[in-house]
Design a protein around this motif. Structure first.
Motif, PDB file in Angstrom:
ATOM      1  N   GLU A 164       0.577   0.823  -0.704  1.00 30.50           N
ATOM      2  CA  GLU A 164       0.724   1.581  -1.955  1.00 30.50           C
ATOM      3  C   GLU A 164       1.148   3.022  -1.679  1.00 30.50           C
ATOM      4  OE1 GLU A 164      -2.582  -0.708  -4.774  1.00 30.50           O
ATOM      5  OE2 GLU A 164      -3.175   0.974  -3.472  1.00 30.50           O
ATOM      6  N   TYR A 165       0.615   3.592  -0.625  1.00 28.74           N
ATOM      7  CA  TYR A 165       0.990   4.958  -0.252  1.00 28.74           C
ATOM      8  C   TYR A 165       2.471   5.032   0.113  1.00 28.74           C
ATOM      9  CZ  TYR A 165       1.485   9.007   2.846  1.00 28.74           C
ATOM     10  OH  TYR A 165       1.930  10.155   3.462  1.00 28.74           O
ATOM     11  N   LEU A 166       2.944   4.086   0.907  1.00 25.05           N
ATOM     12  CA  LEU A 166       4.361   4.073   1.284  1.00 25.05           C
ATOM     13  C   LEU A 166       5.255   3.815   0.074  1.00 25.05           C
ATOM     14  CD1 LEU A 166       4.187   2.118   4.674  1.00 25.05           C
ATOM     15  CD2 LEU A 166       4.561   4.572   4.337  1.00 25.05           C
ATOM     16  N   ALA A 167       4.778   2.994  -0.869  1.00 23.40           N
ATOM     17  CA  ALA A 167       5.551   2.751  -2.092  1.00 23.40           C
ATOM     18  C   ALA A 167       5.689   4.035  -2.907  1.00 23.40           C
ATOM     19  CB  ALA A 167       4.885   1.653  -2.920  1.00 23.40           C
ATOM     20  N   MET A 168       4.640   4.844  -2.925  1.00 19.68           N
ATOM     21  CA  MET A 168       4.714   6.135  -3.625  1.00 19.68           C
ATOM     22  C   MET A 168       5.752   7.046  -2.984  1.00 19.68           C
ATOM     23  SD  MET A 168       0.650   6.926  -4.098  1.00 19.68           S
ATOM     24  CE  MET A 168      -0.447   5.758  -4.886  1.00 19.68           C
ATOM     25  N   VAL A 169       5.728   7.121  -1.652  1.00 21.63           N
ATOM     26  CA  VAL A 169       6.679   7.979  -0.934  1.00 21.63           C
ATOM     27  C   VAL A 169       8.108   7.523  -1.195  1.00 21.63           C
ATOM     28  CG1 VAL A 169       7.475   8.686   1.345  1.00 21.63           C
ATOM     29  CG2 VAL A 169       5.020   8.630   0.846  1.00 21.63           C
TER      30      VAL A 169
END
Length: 327
Positions: free
Chosen positions: A269-274
């Motif tokens: 989810e963090y990488l999707a935000m970035v």
């Protein structure tokens, strides 16, 4: 015979002196009395002028606020009675909020019902830091307000945590308006002997007037019950009836009909935000390199969240010479 004229002369000389002293004695007390009467009149005039001035000051914010409501979509409330328009709200596009899909859909639906004049609940967004609680409130307001059926009738008013005691005054101003209002308090919590939470309880439910039908309250907090854990434990250990003491404090969060919990995001989810931020703002970098740098950045920060993802995006954009502009 020569002594008689001397006696009559002394008597006649004593009479004018006595009459003068008597006149002086009668005149002296009149001056302070007259002066005191004049001072009393001046004091009454001064009080009347102060009352008129105070009435003009008290009336002017409401009149100016009523005129200003149509000129902006968002405002900041000041406890002196002013609603200051916000020309440009600092918000994130709704499509960029990742990992909070369920909370997003629930809040949007609740906001839409309220804007259409249907029953809706006050909402408490609580949980992990930096996961988009306040960003979701601002994005939901913008999304619903853009609907043609709403046509800009939904206003966002931010009230600061330290101004909660003035919330009843704000409600009194908004009650007669034709607009609908989301009153938003970010990072709401209470510590120690802070009793201002009682003003909030009365506005939410329990007061004689109650919450106006055209007003709804959205609050964000890192604490589910808006109180520090040690504060609740202290109430249990020192109160005569621990259960009642804790209920008095915790009952505040029960006044919010809608609880939305935000938890720490996963690595995916963090990488999707970035990646969502980079795509939105036109920041180009090889996927493998982007993921490596993003994970390294989160490791140095000791957490993964939407805030950390945004901070990394700003760092990357600045390093690559890409300007970030709101779309």
């Amino acid at each position: 015979m020569s002594r008689k004229p001397r006696k009559t002369g002394s008597r006649t000389a004593a009479k004018p002196a006595a009459s003068k002293s008597l006149k002086a004695a009668t005149k002296r007390p009149r001056q302070p009395a007259a002066q005191g009467h004049e001072d009393h009149i001046e004091e009454r005039i001064a009080r009347a002028l102060e009352a008129i001035a105070a009435g003009m000051v008290a009336a002017s914010p409401q009149a100016s606020n009523a005129d200003a409501l149509a000129g902006a979509d968002a405002f900041v409330w000041h406890p002196d009675g002013r609603l200051v328009p916000v020309p440009r709200v600092s918000r994130v596009d709704l499509s960029l909020l990742k990992g909070i899909d369920r909370m997003r859909d629930i809040l949007i639906e609740n906001t839409e019902r309220f804007a259409f004049g249907l029953p809706a609940n006050n909402a408490l967004l609580w949980g992990a830091r930096g996961m988009g609680k306040s960003s979701l409130v601002k994005a939901a307001h913008a999304s619903v307000n853009a609907d043609r059926k709403v046509a800009g009738r939904l206003k966002l008013i931010e009230i600061h945590r330290e101004d909660i005691e003035s919330l009843p005054a704000l409600m009194a101003q908004l009650r007669a308006s034709d607009f609908y209002f989301i009153v938003f308090c970010d990072d709401l919590s209470f510590d120690g002997n802070d009793a201002s939470y009682k003003s909030l309880k009365a506005v939410l439910e329990g007061g004689i007037e109650g919450r106006p039908e055209n007003v709804i309250l959205y609050a964000t907090s890192n604490r589910r019950h808006l109180l520090a854990r040690e504060m609740v434990e202290n109430e249990r250990s020192t109160a005569i009836n621990p259960g009642e003491a804790v209920e008095e404090k915790v009952s505040l969060s029960d006044r919010f009909g809608l609880w939305l919990g935000f938890h720490r995001c996963s690595q995916d989810e963090y990488l999707a935000m970035v990646k969502g931020y980079c795509s939105h703002f036109g920041i180009k970098l090889d996927d493998a390199e982007l993921e490596r740098e993003a994970l390294e950045w989160s490791t140095t920060r000791g957490s993964r969240s939407g805030r950390v993802a945004w901070q990394f995006t700003q760092e990357l954009a600045g390093r690559l010479g890409v300007r970030i502009k709101a779309k």
